[in-house]
Design an enzyme around this catalytic site. Structure first.
Site, PDB file in Angstrom:
ATOM      1  N   ARG A  35      -9.224   4.701   8.489  1.00  9.30           N
ATOM      2  CA  ARG A  35      -8.105   3.963   7.892  1.00  9.30           C
ATOM      3  C   ARG A  35      -7.921   2.621   8.611  1.00  9.30           C
ATOM      4  O   ARG A  35      -7.738   1.589   7.963  1.00  9.30           O
ATOM      5  CB  ARG A  35      -6.828   4.809   7.989  1.00  9.30           C
ATOM      6  CG  ARG A  35      -5.561   4.134   7.460  1.00  9.30           C
ATOM      7  CD  ARG A  35      -4.429   5.164   7.442  1.00  9.30           C
ATOM      8  NE  ARG A  35      -3.109   4.581   7.366  1.00  9.30           N
ATOM      9  CZ  ARG A  35      -2.493   4.236   6.230  1.00  9.30           C
ATOM     10  NH1 ARG A  35      -3.129   4.392   5.070  1.00  9.30           N
ATOM     11  NH2 ARG A  35      -1.272   3.734   6.245  1.00  9.30           N
ATOM     12  N   HIS A  53       2.422   0.727   3.839  1.00  8.28           N
ATOM     13  CA  HIS A  53       3.373   0.481   4.925  1.00  8.28           C
ATOM     14  C   HIS A  53       4.684  -0.026   4.351  1.00  8.28           C
ATOM     15  O   HIS A  53       4.699  -0.985   3.574  1.00  8.28           O
ATOM     16  CB  HIS A  53       2.827  -0.552   5.914  1.00  8.28           C
ATOM     17  CG  HIS A  53       1.747  -0.030   6.795  1.00  8.28           C
ATOM     18  ND1 HIS A  53       0.868  -0.848   7.467  1.00  8.28           N
ATOM     19  CD2 HIS A  53       1.403   1.246   7.136  1.00  8.28           C
ATOM     20  CE1 HIS A  53       0.020  -0.113   8.182  1.00  8.28           C
ATOM     21  NE2 HIS A  53       0.329   1.157   7.987  1.00  8.28           N
ATOM     22  N   ARG A  56      -4.625   8.139   4.427  1.00 11.69           N
ATOM     23  CA  ARG A  56      -4.330   9.049   5.536  1.00 11.69           C
ATOM     24  C   ARG A  56      -5.001  10.376   5.209  1.00 11.69           C
ATOM     25  O   ARG A  56      -5.183  10.728   4.032  1.00 11.69           O
ATOM     26  CB  ARG A  56      -2.828   9.245   5.702  1.00 11.69           C
ATOM     27  CG  ARG A  56      -2.044   7.972   5.983  1.00 11.69           C
ATOM     28  CD  ARG A  56      -0.556   8.272   6.071  1.00 11.69           C
ATOM     29  NE  ARG A  56       0.232   7.085   6.383  1.00 11.69           N
ATOM     30  CZ  ARG A  56       0.810   6.302   5.481  1.00 11.69           C
ATOM     31  NH1 ARG A  56       0.679   6.574   4.184  1.00 11.69           N
ATOM     32  NH2 ARG A  56       1.517   5.244   5.853  1.00 11.69           N
ATOM     33  N   TYR A  90      -2.981  -5.287  12.723  1.00 13.89           N
ATOM     34  CA  TYR A  90      -4.373  -5.544  12.345  1.00 13.89           C
ATOM     35  C   TYR A  90      -4.743  -7.016  12.477  1.00 13.89           C
ATOM     36  O   TYR A  90      -5.920  -7.358  12.524  1.00 13.89           O
ATOM     37  CB  TYR A  90      -4.633  -5.036  10.922  1.00 13.89           C
ATOM     38  CG  TYR A  90      -4.497  -3.536  10.837  1.00 13.89           C
ATOM     39  CD1 TYR A  90      -5.447  -2.699  11.405  1.00 13.89           C
ATOM     40  CD2 TYR A  90      -3.379  -2.949  10.247  1.00 13.89           C
ATOM     41  CE1 TYR A  90      -5.309  -1.328  11.373  1.00 13.89           C
ATOM     42  CE2 TYR A  90      -3.231  -1.572  10.201  1.00 13.89           C
ATOM     43  CZ  TYR A  90      -4.196  -0.767  10.767  1.00 13.89           C
ATOM     44  OH  TYR A  90      -4.041   0.595  10.745  1.00 13.89           O
ATOM     45  N   HIS A 123      -8.193   8.757  10.972  1.00 13.45           N
ATOM     46  CA  HIS A 123      -7.353   7.567  11.065  1.00 13.45           C
ATOM     47  C   HIS A 123      -8.151   6.352  11.533  1.00 13.45           C
ATOM     48  O   HIS A 123      -7.758   5.210  11.276  1.00 13.45           O
ATOM     49  CB  HIS A 123      -6.167   7.829  11.999  1.00 13.45           C
ATOM     50  CG  HIS A 123      -4.871   7.311  11.455  1.00 13.45           C
ATOM     51  ND1 HIS A 123      -4.308   7.787  10.276  1.00 13.45           N
ATOM     52  CD2 HIS A 123      -4.039   6.338  11.893  1.00 13.45           C
ATOM     53  CE1 HIS A 123      -3.182   7.139  10.044  1.00 13.45           C
ATOM     54  NE2 HIS A 123      -3.002   6.243  11.006  1.00 13.45           N
ATOM     55  N   LYS A 131       3.710   8.694   3.082  1.00 12.76           N
ATOM     56  CA  LYS A 131       4.855   9.028   3.921  1.00 12.76           C
ATOM     57  C   LYS A 131       6.156   8.746   3.174  1.00 12.76           C
ATOM     58  O   LYS A 131       6.250   7.799   2.400  1.00 12.76           O
ATOM     59  CB  LYS A 131       4.817   8.220   5.216  1.00 12.76           C
ATOM     60  CG  LYS A 131       3.797   8.706   6.227  1.00 12.76           C
ATOM     61  CD  LYS A 131       3.924   7.930   7.523  1.00 12.76           C
ATOM     62  CE  LYS A 131       2.979   8.476   8.600  1.00 12.76           C
ATOM     63  NZ  LYS A 131       3.092   7.718   9.868  1.00 12.76           N
TER      64      LYS A 131
END
Length: 305
Positions: free
Chosen positions: A249, A272, A146, A281, A246, A177
């Site tokens: 990414r 994630h 990110r 994806y 992004h 995150k």
């Protein structure tokens, strides 16, 4: 149709809606009238179940969720007015919602475009900026970071460091995150670009700033600056679409999944927490396969006469 005409007169005169809006209302109410007639029910006797059935029919016929929502809005207003006239006891459209539109797929570059961007060199650019920007592209595409993780990187590990690159081990340690740390491998091309950038970053050894990526004023590069530089670089590289961090990414995730088919590995690399986030994806991967099938398989398309 008398009730419909009275309502349209109401919105035209009393609510003073634009002529085009009234015209659209008329089309939607014409559809409602047709549905009611086909079902053998008067407009004032339409029930919630009727509305839901008609929504399902529109959805099955391919109408978008947004289009259905607009139609329902017109119907809802009509029945609200009927209620004020004392002609219906309840609004059959009140709690009916249009089907949710599918979440748009993340925008990812094709492999050729991603490589074109990564290998782009601007011979006329300031060598210092060129080395920095190329290293940024290689890390974003090569590691799937990110932009916030990228600008948080320091040159080396430390108590205050949010993230850093271990050049010898070929690893990036990032703070993602939820303050979750993860380690991702750094590819050979990215390591080469980083080594070149570090050789130019502070040759005099006067910059005290620990940030890996800095601006000319020796302050940590901001996410906004990375967006601006990447957009400029993608256009200079001849890409048709301006690229944002992004997107690289997404490209990283899509291309790794296309090559490996390992969804769990992609989940770990992206950081994630839930694999359902990563599963989007697989849709990109299927699109890639579908295009390859359409282009290559002799039975993919029927011949036109």
């Amino acid at each position: 149709m008398e009730l419909v005409e009275r309502y349209l007169e109401h919105v035209r005169v009393e609510k003073r809606l634009a002529a085009r809006t009234v015209e659209l209302y008329a089309l939607d109410l014409h559809k409602l009238t047709g549905n009611a007639k086909q079902a053998g029910v008067e407009l004032t006797r339409v029930q919630n179940a009727h509305i839901r059935r008609w929504v399902a029919q529109m959805h099955g016929a391919g109408r978008s969720g947004r289009g259905i929502a607009l139609i329902l809005s017109g119907w809802r207003g009509f029945y609200t007015w009927l209620g004020k006239q004392g002609l219906v006891e309840s609004n059959p459209v009140q709690d009916v919602r249009a089907p949710k539109a599918p979440k748009p797929l993340p925008k990812a570059l094709g492999v050729d475009d991603a490589v074109q961007l990564a290998e782009h060199q601007d011979a006329d650019a300031d060598p210092w900026l060129e080395a920095r920007d190329r290293a940024i592209v290689e890390l974003l595409y090569g590691c799937g970071m990110r932009v916030g993780e990228l600008v948080g990187l320091d040159i080396s590990a430390g108590k205050e460091a949010r993230g850093w690159i271990d050049l010898q081990a070929g690893e990036a340690h990032v703070l993602g995150k939820g303050s979750k740390r993860r380690t991702v491998p750094v590819g050979g091309k990215a390591l080469e670009a980083l080594a070149h950038w570090l050789a130019l970053r502070d040759p005099a050894g006067k910059v005290a700033q620990p940030a890996l990526f800095i601006g000319r004023n020796a302050t940590r590069l901001t996410a906004q600056s990375v967006w601006q530089r990447l957009k400029r670089r993608s256009l200079m590289a001849g890409l048709a679409t301006p690229v944002h961090p992004h997107m690289l990414r997404h490209s990283f995730a899509s291309h790794v999944l296309q090559s490996s088919g390992d969804l769990r590995a992609v989940q770990e690399l992206l950081g994630h927490a839930n694999i359902t986030t990563t599963q989007v994806y697989t849709r990109l991967d299927f699109q890639h396969l579908a295009k390859a099938y359409d282009a290559a398989h002799p039975r993919a398309h029927r011949k036109t006469r």
